[in-house]
Write an enzyme that holds these catalytic residues in place. Structure first.
Site, PDB file in Angstrom:
ATOM      1  N   THR A  98      -5.185  -1.277  -9.619  1.00 11.18           N
ATOM      2  CA  THR A  98      -4.992  -1.891 -10.940  1.00 11.18           C
ATOM      3  C   THR A  98      -5.198  -3.384 -10.750  1.00 11.18           C
ATOM      4  OG1 THR A  98      -3.385  -0.197 -11.556  1.00 11.18           O
ATOM      5  CG2 THR A  98      -3.431  -2.211 -12.880  1.00 11.18           C
ATOM      6  N   LYS A 173      -6.666   0.492 -18.690  1.00 15.24           N
ATOM      7  CA  LYS A 173      -5.395   0.562 -17.948  1.00 15.24           C
ATOM      8  C   LYS A 173      -4.403  -0.464 -18.511  1.00 15.24           C
ATOM      9  CE  LYS A 173      -2.442   1.250 -14.508  1.00 15.24           C
ATOM     10  NZ  LYS A 173      -1.760   2.451 -14.070  1.00 15.24           N
ATOM     11  N   LYS A 241       3.024  -7.420 -12.018  1.00 14.46           N
ATOM     12  CA  LYS A 241       1.625  -7.764 -11.699  1.00 14.46           C
ATOM     13  C   LYS A 241       0.725  -7.262 -12.842  1.00 14.46           C
ATOM     14  CE  LYS A 241      -0.717  -4.953  -9.301  1.00 14.46           C
ATOM     15  NZ  LYS A 241      -1.646  -3.849  -9.522  1.00 14.46           N
TER      16      LYS A 241
HETATM   17  P1  NAP Z   1       1.425   0.411  -1.935  1.00 15.16           P
HETATM   18  O1  NAP Z   1       2.145   1.658  -1.581  1.00 15.16           O
HETATM   19  O2  NAP Z   1       2.137  -0.888  -1.814  1.00 15.16           O
HETATM   20  O3  NAP Z   1       0.077   0.373  -1.073  1.00 15.16           O
HETATM   21  C1  NAP Z   1      -0.808  -0.709  -1.095  1.00 15.16           C
HETATM   22  C2  NAP Z   1      -1.911  -0.435  -0.119  1.00 15.16           C
HETATM   23  O4  NAP Z   1      -2.831  -1.525  -0.136  1.00 15.16           O
HETATM   24  C3  NAP Z   1      -1.443  -0.305   1.321  1.00 15.16           C
HETATM   25  O5  NAP Z   1      -2.261   0.618   1.998  1.00 15.16           O
HETATM   26  C4  NAP Z   1      -1.658  -1.719   1.870  1.00 15.16           C
HETATM   27  O6  NAP Z   1      -1.798  -1.751   3.272  1.00 15.16           O
HETATM   28  C5  NAP Z   1      -2.962  -2.056   1.189  1.00 15.16           C
HETATM   29  N1  NAP Z   1      -3.193  -3.508   1.082  1.00 15.16           N
HETATM   30  C6  NAP Z   1      -2.528  -4.381   0.299  1.00 15.16           C
HETATM   31  N2  NAP Z   1      -3.021  -5.615   0.446  1.00 15.16           N
HETATM   32  C7  NAP Z   1      -4.035  -5.509   1.328  1.00 15.16           C
HETATM   33  C8  NAP Z   1      -4.948  -6.444   1.886  1.00 15.16           C
HETATM   34  N3  NAP Z   1      -4.915  -7.745   1.543  1.00 15.16           N
HETATM   35  N4  NAP Z   1      -5.847  -5.988   2.785  1.00 15.16           N
HETATM   36  C9  NAP Z   1      -5.885  -4.681   3.116  1.00 15.16           C
HETATM   37  N5  NAP Z   1      -5.050  -3.764   2.634  1.00 15.16           N
HETATM   38  C10 NAP Z   1      -4.139  -4.165   1.743  1.00 15.16           C
HETATM   39  O7  NAP Z   1       0.874   0.458  -3.440  1.00 15.16           O
HETATM   40  P2  NAP Z   1       0.549   1.732  -4.358  1.00 15.16           P
HETATM   41  O8  NAP Z   1       1.781   2.135  -5.084  1.00 15.16           O
HETATM   42  O9  NAP Z   1      -0.207   2.741  -3.588  1.00 15.16           O
HETATM   43  O10 NAP Z   1      -0.398   1.040  -5.459  1.00 15.16           O
HETATM   44  C11 NAP Z   1      -1.744   0.703  -5.169  1.00 15.16           C
HETATM   45  C12 NAP Z   1      -2.424   0.274  -6.467  1.00 15.16           C
HETATM   46  O11 NAP Z   1      -2.344   1.347  -7.425  1.00 15.16           O
HETATM   47  C13 NAP Z   1      -1.784  -0.959  -7.121  1.00 15.16           C
HETATM   48  O12 NAP Z   1      -2.776  -1.733  -7.719  1.00 15.16           O
HETATM   49  C14 NAP Z   1      -0.862  -0.335  -8.166  1.00 15.16           C
HETATM   50  O13 NAP Z   1      -0.631  -1.212  -9.259  1.00 15.16           O
HETATM   51  C15 NAP Z   1      -1.681   0.881  -8.599  1.00 15.16           C
HETATM   52  N6  NAP Z   1      -0.905   1.999  -9.155  1.00 15.16           N
HETATM   53  C16 NAP Z   1       0.264   2.411  -8.561  1.00 15.16           C
HETATM   54  C17 NAP Z   1       0.973   3.471  -9.127  1.00 15.16           C
HETATM   55  C18 NAP Z   1       2.274   3.958  -8.507  1.00 15.16           C
HETATM   56  O14 NAP Z   1       2.987   4.738  -9.170  1.00 15.16           O
HETATM   57  N7  NAP Z   1       2.623   3.564  -7.285  1.00 15.16           N
HETATM   58  C19 NAP Z   1       0.498   4.103 -10.276  1.00 15.16           C
HETATM   59  C20 NAP Z   1      -0.698   3.683 -10.834  1.00 15.16           C
HETATM   60  C21 NAP Z   1      -1.400   2.634 -10.280  1.00 15.16           C
HETATM   61  P3  NAP Z   1      -0.497  -1.803   4.246  1.00 15.16           P
HETATM   62  O15 NAP Z   1      -0.104  -0.376   4.472  1.00 15.16           O
HETATM   63  O16 NAP Z   1      -0.981  -2.485   5.458  1.00 15.16           O
HETATM   64  O17 NAP Z   1       0.560  -2.594   3.503  1.00 15.16           O
END
Ligand code: NAP
Length: 289
Positions: A98, A173, A241
């Site tokens: 997102t 979104k 965010k």
């Molecule tokens: P998360 O669990 O915090 O995972 C983030 C991922 O991105 C991790 O693999 C992290 O690596 C990686 N990452 C972050 N910054 C990075 C960088 N600078 N370089 C390389 N890798 C990086 O987040 P999530 O919940 O999966 O969400 C991911 C996205 O989907 C976000 O944009 C969020 O808004 C969206 N989203 C989430 C949900 C939900 O319910 N969680 C629903 C819809 C959409 P590390 O493991 O090394 O930290």
């Protein structure tokens, strides 16, 4: 069967990449900044992991990413060791982060200049949707790239829609998040009011959820809200965010978002209460403070 890379094995990316391998039957190479998660994924699903996004993306037909925000996305695409350095011509980069419509437009242009396609494809459906392979995917980009990518995306989705050109997926979104923000505050106020009135919340929700007030949030969150349980789900930090992205876009397009702006401030209060990683339904905790 296609050759696929997946960058970012977080709460969402880890199971999404799993579906591409197991349900889609694709050859999947994963990359994660924290290598232990990539090792764990390979131990669980097979396939292989790469040391950098560029290494993961090299020679692949489809490269997916699901990282945190605009800067993270730039880092895994156009940064040092980013995937754009090694994408093959004719390939498709599909971003499930997102992020802003601006970064989507910027990356789509760069991809086109390098000879491959870029689709912004943020998702909705949360952790459960990712784990069950039932996400909704909102896509922006060129129709021919969409048509080629859709059968691959289908491995983790129950609804995939092309919304328009580059950035249209992210704009859709934003609408999703705008609709959720006010709704969750309304639900929190309803439950708060019911508790103050001494009513049985379970009974109240059982009845009103079948009427005009019913919603996904009501169905899926009322029990945990009533129990004051927030250590799961979609983090307040992520929601802020997302709302920041919506408010910045509204500044540009002139839309009025008074409730969204207010709820964003309420989430700021929740962060100050220590709720950065709490589920977005924690707006109730703020009312009960
Ligand atoms: P998360 O669990 O915090 O995972 C983030 C991922 O991105 C991790 O693999 C992290 O690596 C990686 N990452 C972050 N910054 C990075 C960088 N600078 N370089 C390389 N890798 C990086 O987040 P999530 O919940 O999966 O969400 C991911 C996205 O989907 C976000 O944009 C969020 O808004 C969206 N989203 C989430 C949900 C939900 O319910 N969680 C629903 C819809 C959409 P590390 O493991 O090394 O930290």
């Amino acid at each position: 069967m296609a050759s696929v890379a997946f960058l970012g094995l977080g709460i969402m990316g880890y199971p999404m990449a799993g579906h591409l391998k197991n349900k889609g039957g694709h050859n999947v190479t994963v990359y994660n900044r924290t290598r232990a998660k990539a090792e764990q994924w390979v131990a669980q699903h097979g396939g292989c992991f790469a040391a950098t996004p560029a290494e993961a993306a090299e020679g692949k037909d489809f490269v997916f990413s699901c990282v945190g925000n605009d800067d993270d996305l730039r880092s895994v695409t156009t940064g040092a060791g980013g995937a754009f350095n090694s994408m093959k011509k004719g390939a498709i980069f599909i971003d499930n982060t997102t992020a802003s419509a601006e970064v989507a437009g910027e990356l789509a242009q760069q991809a086109q200049a390098l000879g491959f396609a870029f689709l912004d494809a943020p998702v909705s459906g949360g952790q459960a949707g990712a784990e069950n392979g039932m996400l909704t995917v909102m896509v922006g980009g060129e129709p021919d790239a969409f048509d080629r990518a859709k059968p691959v995306i289908d491995a983790f989705a129950r609804m995939v829609g092309l919304m328009g050109s580059a950035g249209a997926g992210q704009l859709t979104k934003m609408i999703n998040q705008i609709c959720i923000a006010g709704l969750v505050q309304g639900l929190a106020e309803g439950i708060h009011f019911g508790k103050q009135a001494g009513l049985d919340i379970e009974k109240v929700i059982e009845v009103i959820s079948k009427g005009a007030a019913g919603s996904w949030q009501m169905e899926n969150r009322h029990k945990t809200m009533n129990a004051g349980k927030y250590d799961f789900g979609f983090a307040v930090d992520w929601m802020r965010k997302d709302l920041g992205i919506c408010l910045a876009e509204a500044d540009r397009n002139g839309a009025k978002l008074p409730v969204t702006a207010l709820v964003d401030q309420f989430y700021k209060d929740v962060q100050a209460m220590g709720g950065k990683r709490w589920d977005t339904s924690s707006l109730l905790a703020r009312l009960e403070k």
